[in-house]
Design a protein around this motif. Sequence first.
Motif, PDB file in Angstrom:
ATOM      1  N   UNK A  31      22.977  33.329  50.077  1.00 46.70           N
ATOM      2  CA  UNK A  31      22.691  32.340  49.040  1.00 46.70           C
ATOM      3  C   UNK A  31      21.227  32.475  48.638  1.00 46.70           C
ATOM      4  N   UNK A  32      20.972  32.842  47.389  1.00 47.98           N
ATOM      5  CA  UNK A  32      19.611  32.854  46.869  1.00 47.98           C
ATOM      6  C   UNK A  32      19.229  31.421  46.494  1.00 47.98           C
ATOM      7  N   UNK A  33      17.938  31.145  46.370  1.00 47.11           N
ATOM      8  CA  UNK A  33      17.480  29.809  45.974  1.00 47.11           C
ATOM      9  C   UNK A  33      18.188  29.397  44.683  1.00 47.11           C
ATOM     10  N   UNK A 138      13.794  25.851  48.319  1.00 51.25           N
ATOM     11  CA  UNK A 138      14.785  26.723  48.940  1.00 51.25           C
ATOM     12  C   UNK A 138      14.371  28.179  48.819  1.00 51.25           C
ATOM     13  N   UNK A 139      14.789  28.950  49.788  1.00 50.86           N
ATOM     14  CA  UNK A 139      14.606  30.400  49.768  1.00 50.86           C
ATOM     15  C   UNK A 139      15.950  31.063  50.042  1.00 50.86           C
ATOM     16  N   UNK A 140      15.942  32.330  50.343  1.00 51.45           N
ATOM     17  CA  UNK A 140      17.169  33.069  50.651  1.00 51.45           C
ATOM     18  C   UNK A 140      17.743  32.571  51.976  1.00 51.45           C
ATOM     19  N   UNK A 141      19.036  32.309  51.982  1.00 52.64           N
ATOM     20  CA  UNK A 141      19.729  31.858  53.187  1.00 52.64           C
ATOM     21  C   UNK A 141      20.953  32.735  53.389  1.00 52.64           C
ATOM     22  N   UNK A 142      21.172  33.144  54.631  1.00 55.03           N
ATOM     23  CA  UNK A 142      22.379  33.886  54.995  1.00 55.03           C
ATOM     24  C   UNK A 142      23.166  33.017  55.955  1.00 55.03           C
ATOM     25  N   UNK A 143      24.439  32.833  55.650  1.00 53.95           N
ATOM     26  CA  UNK A 143      25.320  32.005  56.474  1.00 53.95           C
ATOM     27  C   UNK A 143      26.348  32.896  57.163  1.00 53.95           C
ATOM     28  N   UNK A 144      26.424  32.767  58.487  1.00 58.02           N
ATOM     29  CA  UNK A 144      27.465  33.436  59.257  1.00 58.02           C
ATOM     30  C   UNK A 144      28.461  32.355  59.666  1.00 58.02           C
ATOM     31  N   UNK A 145      29.662  32.410  59.110  1.00 59.83           N
ATOM     32  CA  UNK A 145      30.675  31.397  59.391  1.00 59.83           C
ATOM     33  C   UNK A 145      31.760  32.001  60.282  1.00 59.83           C
ATOM     34  N   UNK A 146      31.922  31.407  61.439  1.00 58.38           N
ATOM     35  CA  UNK A 146      32.906  31.859  62.421  1.00 58.38           C
ATOM     36  C   UNK A 146      34.103  30.923  62.418  1.00 58.38           C
ATOM     37  N   UNK A 147      35.302  31.499  62.483  1.00 63.52           N
ATOM     38  CA  UNK A 147      36.539  30.724  62.504  1.00 63.52           C
ATOM     39  C   UNK A 147      37.550  31.434  63.403  1.00 63.52           C
TER      40      UNK A 147
END
Length: 188
Positions: A31-33, A138-147
């Motif tokens: 996700x970019x800002x 906001x800045x660059x955010x990386x999300x690791x979603x585990x399921x």
Amino acid sequence: PAELPHFVRGLAGRISARTPQPVDQLTVNEYQAGVGIASHCDAHSAFEDGIVALSLGSGIVMEFRRPRLDSGGKVSVGRHHRLAPPPPEESTQAVVQKNVWLPPRSLVVMTGEARYAWQHGIAWRKTDCLTDGEVIRRGRRVSLTFRAARFRPCNCKWPILCDAQNPEAHILPSRVGTSAAAETAVDV
């Protein structure tokens, strides 16, 4: 089912200690800002209890919304599609909303009611306001979603919100009306 890549197995094992089922699925989103994601509840039919998101990079305010089942209105599983008009203002009274700051390197674990009955999303904006006057860019955010993938029917305690138990729960909003003109345009 296929195994997770080797580089993430240790982390997945540690996360599985916090979830009802061992995790076996990973989604990585950048996700970019200014970029967000519409409020949603991960499909009951596709995933078991326990959704875990690790935020890397910038922190973010995540919105949690719980539809009021006694509001008399239709329960929506998603907020609205960004190309569709927003819902009428009175429909916002049909939900409880909580905004939660997820700092960099934070882990959010959603199980039970938080996983099945609350929607989560991120507003499309370039700043977040944490307290009166405290604005965070906001800045660059990386999300690791585990399921954990589901291979059996869902029989959760929230059938009205469940896409497996309630056929209306998975209907997506549409801008196309049912007018004769719209039907004719589709037939052509």
